[in-house]
Scaffold this motif. Structure first.
Motif, PDB file in Angstrom:
ATOM      1  N   MET A  71       0.995  -0.775   0.030  1.00  0.00           N
ATOM      2  CA  MET A  71       0.053   0.638  -0.219  1.00  0.00           C
ATOM      3  C   MET A  71       0.646   1.030   0.221  1.00  0.00           C
ATOM      4  SD  MET A  71      -3.156   0.971   2.664  1.00  0.00           S
ATOM      5  CE  MET A  71      -4.213  -0.408   2.168  1.00  0.00           C
ATOM      6  N   VAL A  72       0.787   2.033  -0.762  1.00  0.00           N
ATOM      7  CA  VAL A  72       0.993   3.244  -0.312  1.00  0.00           C
ATOM      8  C   VAL A  72       0.341   4.745   0.332  1.00  0.00           C
ATOM      9  CG1 VAL A  72       1.802   5.803  -2.713  1.00  0.00           C
ATOM     10  CG2 VAL A  72       1.952   3.134  -3.333  1.00  0.00           C
ATOM     11  N   LYS A  73       1.412   5.332   0.941  1.00  0.00           N
ATOM     12  CA  LYS A  73       1.387   6.238   1.749  1.00  0.00           C
ATOM     13  C   LYS A  73       1.268   7.713   0.896  1.00  0.00           C
ATOM     14  CE  LYS A  73       1.719   4.142   6.042  1.00  0.00           C
ATOM     15  NZ  LYS A  73       0.852   3.983   7.098  1.00  0.00           N
ATOM     16  N   ALA A  74       0.316   8.670   1.126  1.00  0.00           N
ATOM     17  CA  ALA A  74       0.461   9.758   1.108  1.00  0.00           C
ATOM     18  C   ALA A  74      -0.117  11.550   1.324  1.00  0.00           C
ATOM     19  CB  ALA A  74      -0.277   9.267  -0.904  1.00  0.00           C
ATOM     20  N   ILE A  75       0.802  11.923   1.725  1.00  0.00           N
ATOM     21  CA  ILE A  75      -0.208  13.095   1.970  1.00  0.00           C
ATOM     22  C   ILE A  75      -0.363  14.072   0.764  1.00  0.00           C
ATOM     23  CG2 ILE A  75       0.486  15.223   2.589  1.00  0.00           C
ATOM     24  CD1 ILE A  75       2.649  14.026   4.398  1.00  0.00           C
ATOM     25  N   VAL A  76      -1.855  14.346   0.939  1.00  0.00           N
ATOM     26  CA  VAL A  76      -2.814  15.525  -0.075  1.00  0.00           C
ATOM     27  C   VAL A  76      -3.119  16.730   0.078  1.00  0.00           C
ATOM     28  CG1 VAL A  76      -2.588  13.046  -1.705  1.00  0.00           C
ATOM     29  CG2 VAL A  76      -5.095  13.547   0.119  1.00  0.00           C
ATOM     30  N   ASP A  77      -3.450  17.494  -0.568  1.00  0.00           N
ATOM     31  CA  ASP A  77      -4.351  18.637  -0.225  1.00  0.00           C
ATOM     32  C   ASP A  77      -5.332  18.399  -1.047  1.00  0.00           C
ATOM     33  OD1 ASP A  77      -2.115  20.269   0.937  1.00  0.00           O
ATOM     34  OD2 ASP A  77      -0.790  21.133  -1.070  1.00  0.00           O
ATOM     35  N   ILE A  78      -6.622  18.467  -0.264  1.00  0.00           N
ATOM     36  CA  ILE A  78      -8.007  18.698  -1.024  1.00  0.00           C
ATOM     37  C   ILE A  78      -8.599  19.531  -0.259  1.00  0.00           C
ATOM     38  CG2 ILE A  78      -7.787  15.804  -1.375  1.00  0.00           C
ATOM     39  CD1 ILE A  78      -9.382  16.355   0.929  1.00  0.00           C
ATOM     40  N   GLU A  79      -9.812  20.409  -1.265  1.00  0.00           N
ATOM     41  CA  GLU A  79     -10.504  21.265  -1.116  1.00  0.00           C
ATOM     42  C   GLU A  79     -10.975  21.382   0.096  1.00  0.00           C
ATOM     43  OE1 GLU A  79     -12.289  22.468  -4.562  1.00  0.00           O
ATOM     44  OE2 GLU A  79     -10.452  22.761  -5.395  1.00  0.00           O
ATOM     45  N   ASP A  80     -11.789  22.197   1.030  1.00  0.00           N
ATOM     46  CA  ASP A  80     -12.275  21.686   2.131  1.00  0.00           C
ATOM     47  C   ASP A  80     -13.749  21.117   1.417  1.00  0.00           C
ATOM     48  OD1 ASP A  80     -10.946  23.227   3.499  1.00  0.00           O
ATOM     49  OD2 ASP A  80     -12.641  25.347   3.376  1.00  0.00           O
ATOM     50  N   ASN A  81     -14.270  21.316   0.238  1.00  0.00           N
ATOM     51  CA  ASN A  81     -15.447  20.450  -0.642  1.00  0.00           C
ATOM     52  C   ASN A  81     -15.208  18.860  -0.881  1.00  0.00           C
ATOM     53  OD1 ASN A  81     -18.211  20.696  -1.243  1.00  0.00           O
ATOM     54  ND2 ASN A  81     -17.715  20.123  -2.799  1.00  0.00           N
ATOM     55  N   ALA A  82     -14.271  19.321  -1.067  1.00  0.00           N
ATOM     56  CA  ALA A  82     -13.232  17.627  -0.833  1.00  0.00           C
ATOM     57  C   ALA A  82     -13.823  16.579   0.291  1.00  0.00           C
ATOM     58  CB  ALA A  82     -12.283  17.427  -2.280  1.00  0.00           C
ATOM     59  N   ASN A  83     -12.737  17.085   1.103  1.00  0.00           N
ATOM     60  CA  ASN A  83     -12.715  16.859   2.725  1.00  0.00           C
ATOM     61  C   ASN A  83     -14.092  16.871   2.853  1.00  0.00           C
ATOM     62  OD1 ASN A  83     -11.700  16.345   5.138  1.00  0.00           O
ATOM     63  ND2 ASN A  83     -12.085  17.994   5.496  1.00  0.00           N
ATOM     64  N   ARG A  84     -15.192  16.972   2.469  1.00  0.00           N
ATOM     65  CA  ARG A  84     -17.075  17.148   2.922  1.00  0.00           C
ATOM     66  C   ARG A  84     -17.261  16.118   2.205  1.00  0.00           C
ATOM     67  NH1 ARG A  84     -17.305  22.338   1.714  1.00  0.00           N
ATOM     68  NH2 ARG A  84     -16.684  23.864   3.699  1.00  0.00           N
ATOM     69  N   ILE A  85     -16.878  15.590   1.517  1.00  0.00           N
ATOM     70  CA  ILE A  85     -17.533  14.463   0.965  1.00  0.00           C
ATOM     71  C   ILE A  85     -16.863  13.449   1.299  1.00  0.00           C
ATOM     72  CG2 ILE A  85     -17.703  13.529  -1.833  1.00  0.00           C
ATOM     73  CD1 ILE A  85     -18.227  15.925  -3.077  1.00  0.00           C
ATOM     74  N   LEU A  86     -15.641  13.482   2.191  1.00  0.00           N
ATOM     75  CA  LEU A  86     -14.804  12.152   2.437  1.00  0.00           C
ATOM     76  C   LEU A  86     -15.411  11.351   3.638  1.00  0.00           C
ATOM     77  CD1 LEU A  86     -11.106  12.465   1.342  1.00  0.00           C
ATOM     78  CD2 LEU A  86     -12.474  10.799   0.522  1.00  0.00           C
ATOM     79  N   ASN A  87     -16.058  12.943   4.150  1.00  0.00           N
ATOM     80  CA  ASN A  87     -16.288  13.049   5.405  1.00  0.00           C
ATOM     81  C   ASN A  87     -18.229  12.402   5.266  1.00  0.00           C
ATOM     82  OD1 ASN A  87     -14.468  13.563   7.503  1.00  0.00           O
ATOM     83  ND2 ASN A  87     -14.821  15.746   7.029  1.00  0.00           N
ATOM     84  N   ILE A  88     -18.666  12.300   4.284  1.00  0.00           N
ATOM     85  CA  ILE A  88     -19.783  11.921   4.509  1.00  0.00           C
ATOM     86  C   ILE A  88     -19.900  10.608   3.636  1.00  0.00           C
ATOM     87  CG2 ILE A  88     -21.795  12.064   2.766  1.00  0.00           C
ATOM     88  CD1 ILE A  88     -21.150  15.348   2.552  1.00  0.00           C
ATOM     89  N   VAL A  89     -19.273  10.961   2.817  1.00  0.00           N
ATOM     90  CA  VAL A  89     -18.710   8.879   2.413  1.00  0.00           C
ATOM     91  C   VAL A  89     -18.408   7.832   3.520  1.00  0.00           C
ATOM     92  CG1 VAL A  89     -17.177   7.169   0.887  1.00  0.00           C
ATOM     93  CG2 VAL A  89     -18.601   9.440  -0.328  1.00  0.00           C
ATOM     94  N   LYS A  90     -17.036   8.448   4.042  1.00  0.00           N
ATOM     95  CA  LYS A  90     -16.963   7.655   5.760  1.00  0.00           C
ATOM     96  C   LYS A  90     -18.361   7.657   6.473  1.00  0.00           C
ATOM     97  CE  LYS A  90     -14.265   8.324   9.617  1.00  0.00           C
ATOM     98  NZ  LYS A  90     -14.158   9.130  10.344  1.00  0.00           N
ATOM     99  N   ALA A  91     -19.304   8.485   6.446  1.00  0.00           N
ATOM    100  CA  ALA A  91     -20.273   8.115   7.447  1.00  0.00           C
ATOM    101  C   ALA A  91     -21.326   7.241   7.155  1.00  0.00           C
ATOM    102  CB  ALA A  91     -20.716   9.403   7.992  1.00  0.00           C
ATOM    103  N   LYS A  92     -21.495   7.471   5.620  1.00  0.00           N
ATOM    104  CA  LYS A  92     -23.124   6.863   5.260  1.00  0.00           C
ATOM    105  C   LYS A  92     -22.392   5.636   5.170  1.00  0.00           C
ATOM    106  CE  LYS A  92     -25.583   8.660   2.244  1.00  0.00           C
ATOM    107  NZ  LYS A  92     -26.137   8.449   0.353  1.00  0.00           N
ATOM    108  N   GLU A  93     -20.852   4.838   4.021  1.00  0.00           N
ATOM    109  CA  GLU A  93     -20.914   3.610   4.206  1.00  0.00           C
ATOM    110  C   GLU A  93     -19.620   2.881   5.549  1.00  0.00           C
ATOM    111  OE1 GLU A  93     -21.493   2.202   1.133  1.00  0.00           O
ATOM    112  OE2 GLU A  93     -22.384   3.630   1.011  1.00  0.00           O
ATOM    113  N   ASN A  94     -20.308   3.523   7.002  1.00  0.00           N
ATOM    114  CA  ASN A  94     -19.037   3.229   8.251  1.00  0.00           C
ATOM    115  C   ASN A  94     -18.145   2.880   8.113  1.00  0.00           C
ATOM    116  OD1 ASN A  94     -19.714   2.655  10.852  1.00  0.00           O
ATOM    117  ND2 ASN A  94     -20.349   0.445  10.341  1.00  0.00           N
ATOM    118  N   LEU A  95     -17.216   3.324   7.290  1.00  0.00           N
ATOM    119  CA  LEU A  95     -15.634   3.308   7.083  1.00  0.00           C
ATOM    120  C   LEU A  95     -14.949   3.282   8.172  1.00  0.00           C
ATOM    121  CD1 LEU A  95     -15.280   4.058   2.940  1.00  0.00           C
ATOM    122  CD2 LEU A  95     -15.972   2.172   4.093  1.00  0.00           C
TER     123      LEU A  95
END
Length: 75
Positions: free
Chosen positions: A1-25
């Motif tokens: 597995m590859v580890k990466a540090i990425v810069d994402i926009e605030d909206n992208a961060n919100r989407i990640l949080n929503i997907v994480k919560a909805k899919e129970n990740l």
């Protein structure tokens, strides 16, 4: 597995949080992997259907014609 540090926009961060919560990740990495897995299937070239491959192979056996001047031939 590859580890990466990425810069994402605030909206992208919100989407990640929503997907994480909805899919129970467990974390945002799992959310990002899920999004990329789904999106990747749509973007990448789909597998060719066997019927289409059969048609292509049969068309290769057909007799061809030589055309000297394409624009004259297809007026």
């Amino acid at each position: 597995m590859v580890k990466a540090i990425v810069d994402i926009e605030d909206n992208a961060n919100r989407i990640l949080n929503i997907v994480k919560a909805k899919e129970n990740l467990n974390d945002k990495s799992d959310a990002l992997n899920l999004i990329l897995k789904i999106f990747g299937k749509e973007m990448l070239e789909p597998e060719l259907k066997p019927d289409f491959i059969k048609e292509l192979l049969e068309s290769q056996k057909e007799k061809t014609i030589k055309i000297k001047n394409f624009s004259e031939h297809y007026k």
